[in-house]
Design an enzyme around this catalytic site. Structure first.
Site, short mmCIF file in Angstrom:
data_model
loop_
_atom_site.label_atom_id
_atom_site.label_comp_id
_atom_site.label_asym_id
_atom_site.label_seq_id
_atom_site.Cartn_x
_atom_site.Cartn_y
_atom_site.Cartn_z
CG HIS A 262 -1.80 1.18 1.36
ND1 HIS A 262 -3.13 1.16 1.02
CD2 HIS A 262 -1.56 2.45 1.79
CE1 HIS A 262 -3.65 2.36 1.23
NE2 HIS A 262 -2.72 3.17 1.70
CD GLU A 263 1.51 3.60 3.73
OE1 GLU A 263 1.72 4.68 3.14
OE2 GLU A 263 0.47 3.36 4.37
CG HIS A 266 0.33 6.24 -0.62
ND1 HIS A 266 -0.65 7.02 -1.17
CD2 HIS A 266 -0.28 5.55 0.40
CE1 HIS A 266 -1.80 6.83 -0.52
NE2 HIS A 266 -1.61 5.94 0.44
CD GLU A 292 -5.69 5.56 0.49
OE1 GLU A 292 -4.72 6.31 0.70
OE2 GLU A 292 -5.90 4.51 1.14
CO CO Z 1 -3.02 5.27 1.92
#
Ligand code: CO
Length: 499
Positions: A262-263, A266, A292
């Site tokens: 997830h990170e 980003h 996001e």
């Molecule tokens: Co996030």
């Protein structure tokens, strides 16, 4: 002449932007390695930088130069877009009196501490006065910023520029109407999924090595970024200095691994911003929702997919000998288990959005005076009962679970769900544009997907507004269709139901 004004403005903006980058580095340090005793000192450092930035962007000089630059007719697309963002930043920051900005800044640490204590002691009443103060200050801010229909719009604009809450409302209500029955059917007819195999014992070292390998495969550049641990995973920094964090649970594979992915999503966005936009108004992510979308796309659409695990299952079994006999199908189902739950950050991909809707409805209602914060626990529980069919046993697991409102982040929550929708629509377009995407994922080759994201999203920075970007890349405005169709396909497969 006016082009001269333009370049002067860009020089001023560059200082403003780079001060922001410095602030990000000390913010990262605060959440990772800073000794606890330094909190107050760090607060002073941050507020000084904040004040310097505020003065820089609201200065008379910027105002005059903006006037001068607006007379120029022969601007390029990049110049027009840069000026639009700079003007927006100048006007929004100038609209809010410095006194109010400082009052909010002073309240924040106090409010966070009050929230931590109230949550620990499971006592909403002690937090209520501060929560009311936070909403009161935000309402004042909204009044200063101005709005057409609802004060909530003024706040949402900070996180999802250009998206009026009426539009977010329509999209999210449409989404809710489709999701609630889908969750109900899975709960009633889906049969059990066993996540036992991913809840065994795993050393931190091995979890780190596994996650780091995935991050490398995704294309994260460790020469221009680093990976650490923190209580709540986050990504900070930009361009050549992107910091991400994860956290480890020795009894569950998921928290660390999916935080890595997830990170990582980003982080790839930040590392992929166009060089020529560095330090300009365009050298930033277009919105929180689109940011996001990048994390969700990698985490869910890629990281929880069957092709992904076809590639990584053998590696997983080699890393953890106690998983030797776990079959691929079993793993895939375990990673995609749907279960209505109390805590947002632990929710599965499908029910997650229902958690967001509860928060969106409540914060919007509170800003419009339709929800009295005194009734928050009851309103909250009632929403959970209606949308998820469960009732929180305590306020700690109910309306006090998230830090956001204590930080004054009102209008932030919808960007999580919008991110899911952007992600689904982008992935649909990527599948249309790229041949055999699943085939490359199955081989652990993510280069084609990353290049597609780089070309279509990352390198564009803030050249276009989010909605415009979406139309250009996917051919249609943002909607819930792509996400619903993705959910339907995936969970029909996982649960053997025709959803
Ligand atoms: Co996030």
């Amino acid at each position: 002449m006016a082009n001269d004004a333009y370049s002067k403005l860009m020089d001023l903006y560059s200082e403003y932007s780079i001060m922001g980058q410095v602030d990000m580095v000390i913010g990262w340090d605060q959440n990772t390695y800073m000794p606890p005793g330094a909190a107050e000192m760090r607060g002073v450092q941050s507020s000084i930088i904040g004040a310097m930035r505020h003065r820089a962007i609201t200065s008379r000089k910027v105002k005059d130069l903006l006037k001068e630059a607006s007379r120029e007719k022969e601007l390029t697309e990049v110049q027009r877009s840069s000026l639009r963002w700079l003007r927006r930043e100048h006007e929004r920051k100038s609209a809010v009196p410095e006194k109010l900005v400082m009052e909010m800044a002073r309240l924040e640490p106090v409010s966070i501490q009050a929230w931590i204590k109230a949550r620990r002691e499971n006592d909403f009443r002690q937090f209520l006065p501060i929560l009311e103060k936070v909403f009161e200050l935000r309402s004042k801010m909204a009044e200063h910023l101005g709005f057409a229909k609802t004060p909530y719009d003024a706040l949402l604009e900070d996180f999802e520029p250009g998206m009026a809450s009426g539009r977010a409302d329509t999209i999210l209500k449409g989404l809710r109407a489709r999701l609630v029955p889908m969750v109900k059917r899975i709960v009633e007819e889906g049969g059990p999924v066993d996540d036992g195999p991913i809840r065994k014992g795993y050393s931190e070292k091995k979890q780190y090595e596994f996650g780091k390998q995935v991050l490398l495969d995704m294309g994260f550049d460790f020469n221009r970024g680093r990976m650490d641990t923190s209580a709540h995973p986050f990504t900070s920094g930009t361009y050549d200095d992107v910091r991400l964090t994860t956290r480890f649970d020795r009894k569950d594979l998921r928290p660390a691994l999916f935080a890595f992915i997830h990170e990582g999503g980003h982080a790839l966005y930040e590392q992929g911003l166009a060089k020529e936009f560095y330090g300009t108004p365009l050298g930033e992510a277009v919105s929180y929702g689109v940011h996001e979308s990048q994390s969700r796309l990698w985490e869910n659409q890629v990281g929880r997919s069957l092709p992904f695990w076809k590639h990584y299952a053998p590696f997983l079994r080699r890393t953890y000998p106690n998983m030797k006999s776990v079959r691929l199908e079993h793993l895939y189902r375990a990673f995609n288990m749907v279960r209505p739950s109390l805590i947002r950050v632990e929710a599965d991909e499908l029910t997650y959005n229902l958690h967001i809707m509860v928060r969106f409805e409540i914060e919007k209602g509170a800003m419009e005076g339709k929800v009295d914060l005194k009734d928050l626990p009851e309103v909250w529980d009632d929403c959970y009962e209606r949308y998820l069919g469960i009732t929180p046993p305590s306020v700690s697991q109910g309306c006090l679970q998230d830090i956001h409102w204590s930080m004054g982040l009102i209008g932030y929550f919808p960007t999580y769900s919008l991110g899911n929708l952007y992600a689904a629509q982008l992935m649909e377009a990527a599948r249309r544009d790229l041949r055999d995407l699943d085939g490359s994922i199955e081989k652990g080759r993510f280069g084609t997907l990353l290049s597609w994201l780089r070309g279509n999203v990352h390198s564009k920075g803030r050249l276009y507004m989010a909605e415009d970007l979406m139309k250009r890349v996917t051919g249609k405005p943002l909607g819930e269709e792509a996400f619903i169709s993705y959910m339907r396909t995936k969970f029909s497969d996982v649960y053997g139901l025709a959803l």
